[in-house]
Design a protein around this motif. Structure first.
Motif, PDB file in Angstrom:
ATOM      1  N   ASN A 100       8.613  93.219  11.863  1.00 22.09           N
ATOM      2  CA  ASN A 100       7.222  92.819  12.051  1.00 22.09           C
ATOM      3  C   ASN A 100       7.020  92.306  13.466  1.00 22.09           C
ATOM      4  N   PRO A 101       6.481  93.140  14.363  1.00 26.90           N
ATOM      5  CA  PRO A 101       6.309  92.706  15.742  1.00 26.90           C
ATOM      6  C   PRO A 101       5.201  91.666  15.898  1.00 26.90           C
ATOM      7  N   TRP A 102       4.368  91.516  14.875  1.00 26.71           N
ATOM      8  CA  TRP A 102       3.240  90.587  14.926  1.00 26.71           C
ATOM      9  C   TRP A 102       3.642  89.145  14.628  1.00 26.71           C
ATOM     10  N   ALA A 103       4.772  88.927  13.964  1.00 26.54           N
ATOM     11  CA  ALA A 103       5.138  87.596  13.479  1.00 26.54           C
ATOM     12  C   ALA A 103       5.062  86.551  14.587  1.00 26.54           C
ATOM     13  N   ASP A 104       4.206  85.558  14.381  1.00 30.29           N
ATOM     14  CA  ASP A 104       4.017  84.430  15.309  1.00 30.29           C
ATOM     15  C   ASP A 104       3.496  84.834  16.688  1.00 30.29           C
ATOM     16  N   LEU A 128      -8.949  89.463   7.950  1.00 34.66           N
ATOM     17  CA  LEU A 128      -8.260  89.731   6.676  1.00 34.66           C
ATOM     18  C   LEU A 128      -7.167  90.790   6.839  1.00 34.66           C
ATOM     19  N   CYS A 129      -7.435  91.813   7.658  1.00 41.32           N
ATOM     20  CA  CYS A 129      -6.431  92.860   7.898  1.00 41.32           C
ATOM     21  C   CYS A 129      -5.214  92.320   8.649  1.00 41.32           C
ATOM     22  N   MET A 130      -5.418  91.310   9.491  1.00 42.93           N
ATOM     23  CA  MET A 130      -4.321  90.755  10.282  1.00 42.93           C
ATOM     24  C   MET A 130      -3.476  89.740   9.507  1.00 42.93           C
ATOM     25  N   MET A 131      -4.027  89.157   8.457  1.00 39.96           N
ATOM     26  CA  MET A 131      -3.333  88.080   7.740  1.00 39.96           C
ATOM     27  C   MET A 131      -1.940  88.449   7.238  1.00 39.96           C
ATOM     28  N   PRO A 132      -1.723  89.649   6.676  1.00 35.42           N
ATOM     29  CA  PRO A 132      -0.374  89.950   6.165  1.00 35.42           C
ATOM     30  C   PRO A 132       0.707  89.958   7.252  1.00 35.42           C
ATOM     31  N   PHE A 133       0.305  90.107   8.510  1.00 37.66           N
ATOM     32  CA  PHE A 133       1.278  90.225   9.599  1.00 37.66           C
ATOM     33  C   PHE A 133       1.782  88.877  10.103  1.00 37.66           C
TER      34      PHE A 133
END
Length: 180
Positions: A100-104, A128-133
């Motif tokens: 997951n490159p988005w984490a933090d 909402l689309c970004m929340m799972p990342f």
């Protein structure tokens, strides 16, 4: 210390998109950085593509760009009161790559749209689309550029001083997150 890498992701494919102009303004407001603009012109997500020929190289490149970036700015129009399909498609494709490159990752969301609300309705759905990342969404002030086809001068710069002020404040907050 070298300049931070700022990745801009336009939510529209059109080369003359006002969201591309807004991303360039965001990079200027962010300050000294290595600005990279992503290309999200991918095939529509299809499990048969992933299982057959594999995840497209362009998707792998975006995944790598997100991972390498110190911060990300997504600028999107509003299509039918929602996020454009091409942007949702890009987010879905990237989620199929391992890791997951988005984490933090510090991420700011901005919008330019020809409607008078400037993408306000789309923004809720993009959040909402970004929340799972599990990215570090950096909020406020909100940047919504309405009537975007008239919002930029011939030089590509935002004309409205209040919009420039809000964008600058948001990019200062994003940069502060990078410098923590």
């Amino acid at each position: 210390m070298s300049d931070p890498i700022l990745l801009g992701i336009p939510g529209a494919l059109r080369k003359a998109s006002t969201n591309r102009l807004l991303l360039k303004e965001a990079a200027r407001a962010f300050g000294p950085c290595d600005y990279v603009e992503a290309d999200i012109d991918f095939p529509v997500f299809n499990q048969d593509i992933q299982d057959g020929p594999g995840i497209p190289d362009a998707v792998l490149k975006l995944h790598e760009q997100i991972g390498a970036a110190d911060a990300v700015v997504i600028s999107s129009p509003e299509y039918n009161k929602n996020i454009p399909g091409v942007l949702k498609n890009a987010l879905d494709w990237v989620s199929r790559v391992k890791g997951n490159p988005w984490a933090d990752k510090p991420v700011s969301l901005i919008a330019a749209s020809d409607g008078r609300a400037g993408g306000e309705r789309m923004m809720h759905n993009l959040i909402l689309c970004m929340m799972p990342f599990r990215s570090n969404l950096v909020y406020g002030p909100e940047v919504f550029i309405g009537n975007s086809s008239e919002a930029f001068g011939a030089d590509g710069r935002l004309k409205d001083e209040v919009s420039v002020k809000f964008l600058t404040q948001l990019m200062e907050k994003l940069r502060a997150e990078v410098e923590k």
